[in-house]
Motif scaffolding. Sequence first.
Motif, PDB file in Angstrom:
ATOM      1  N   LEU A 181      59.489  63.706  53.175  1.00  0.00           N
ATOM      2  CA  LEU A 181      59.225  64.867  52.332  1.00  0.00           C
ATOM      3  C   LEU A 181      60.284  64.974  51.244  1.00  0.00           C
ATOM      4  CD1 LEU A 181      58.338  67.513  55.084  1.00  0.00           C
ATOM      5  CD2 LEU A 181      56.798  65.953  53.873  1.00  0.00           C
TER       6      LEU A 181
ATOM      7  N   LYS B  32      62.748  70.483  47.848  1.00  0.00           N
ATOM      8  CA  LYS B  32      62.230  71.330  46.770  1.00  0.00           C
ATOM      9  C   LYS B  32      63.288  72.290  46.232  1.00  0.00           C
ATOM     10  CE  LYS B  32      58.109  74.067  45.697  1.00  0.00           C
ATOM     11  NZ  LYS B  32      56.830  74.624  46.259  1.00  0.00           N
TER      12      LYS B  32
ATOM     13  N   ASP C 130      59.092  70.094  50.444  1.00  0.00           N
ATOM     14  CA  ASP C 130      57.728  70.261  49.961  1.00  0.00           C
ATOM     15  C   ASP C 130      56.752  69.750  51.018  1.00  0.00           C
ATOM     16  OD1 ASP C 130      55.382  70.502  48.604  1.00  0.00           O
ATOM     17  OD2 ASP C 130      55.917  69.178  46.934  1.00  0.00           O
TER      18      ASP C 130
ATOM     19  N   LEU D 173      53.553  70.184  50.914  1.00  0.00           N
ATOM     20  CA  LEU D 173      52.224  70.103  50.283  1.00  0.00           C
ATOM     21  C   LEU D 173      51.350  71.252  50.765  1.00  0.00           C
ATOM     22  CD1 LEU D 173      51.791  66.219  50.490  1.00  0.00           C
ATOM     23  CD2 LEU D 173      52.711  67.592  48.613  1.00  0.00           C
ATOM     24  N   SER D 174      50.219  70.966  51.383  1.00  0.00           N
ATOM     25  CA  SER D 174      49.310  72.034  51.827  1.00  0.00           C
ATOM     26  C   SER D 174      49.897  72.850  52.973  1.00  0.00           C
ATOM     27  CB  SER D 174      47.964  71.437  52.250  1.00  0.00           C
ATOM     28  OG  SER D 174      48.135  70.550  53.344  1.00  0.00           O
ATOM     29  N   TRP D 175      50.980  72.342  53.587  1.00  0.00           N
ATOM     30  CA  TRP D 175      51.614  73.069  54.681  1.00  0.00           C
ATOM     31  C   TRP D 175      52.620  74.101  54.161  1.00  0.00           C
ATOM     32  CZ3 TRP D 175      52.333  70.498  59.989  1.00  0.00           C
ATOM     33  CH2 TRP D 175      51.253  69.660  60.269  1.00  0.00           C
TER      34      TRP D 175
ATOM     35  N   GLU E 224      56.209  75.341  52.147  1.00  0.00           N
ATOM     36  CA  GLU E 224      57.607  74.945  52.217  1.00  0.00           C
ATOM     37  C   GLU E 224      58.079  74.898  53.673  1.00  0.00           C
ATOM     38  OE1 GLU E 224      59.565  77.810  49.789  1.00  0.00           O
ATOM     39  OE2 GLU E 224      59.129  76.737  47.921  1.00  0.00           O
TER      40      GLU E 224
END
Length: 282
Positions: free
Chosen positions: A10, A13, A23, A25-27, A29
């Motif tokens: 990952l 961020k 990051d 993604l769809s999960w 932070e």
Amino acid sequence: MIALGTLNTLTVKKQVKFGFYLDGLSWGEILLPNNVAPADLQIGQDISVFLYLDSEDQLIATTERPRIMVGQVASLPVVAITKVGAFLNWGLKKDLLVPFSEQQIPLKEGQHYLVYCYVDLSNRIVASTKLDRHLHKTPASYQLGDKVSIIVSDQTDLGYKVIIEQQHWGVLYKNEVFKPLRRGDKLTAYVMKVRDDGKIDLRLVSTTHKQAQELTDNILHRLRKNGGKLALTDKSSPEEVYAAFGVSKKAFKQAVGALYKDKKIVLTEQGLILVPETTPDA
């Protein structure tokens, strides 16, 4: 694709007082706490982390590596028995749960058990001692001679029941074993046969043509070095053969048979004798 209970790469961020947010993604932070973050970690950097749920069931990342991950098998100790099940030490701060419904027999604190790790229907990372529920669910695609990793499960009349590559059952026959094995031992083995019923036969020593030739050469070399005599016979124990040449008794007998057929040795009750004309000139 991001997955719970496994390693994920990952991107950092942002940094906050108590750690870094990755990051997901769809999960969303995902927090990587300061106490498990590298000292030189920077925003924008990619990092390999293990994802699990903390004691408050919040998704969290760690650079620590547990002793088992989802889809794997390992021998782990029980550290507590509670009203929801047994808890195992898997190397992380939060222990790994084995629900009562996933216990083949009631687990006891202080004992080690071979378990399979998976994500249950409620999205928890849990473990099970009911290995048959989770192993051998896909067709085996191994070929003769394939090198595989195994974990010893149980001793049987035939030898040992083992787990191949974390996903299939196999059999390691007792005449292929030259040292004591214990439940949970991790070894390298070679595929002897994949049966029509899906069962997989294994051996601890590879027997390729090249290795068979190396063994016959090694036996001849040892005979020449020992004055043309070697105190091993087809009645020698597998342990004696393995100690001398690091191979199974079956492989040794095949090599001796080939040398006898080629008239390079004579077989006696006391051992092997080198045929004189194969002895190098002085």
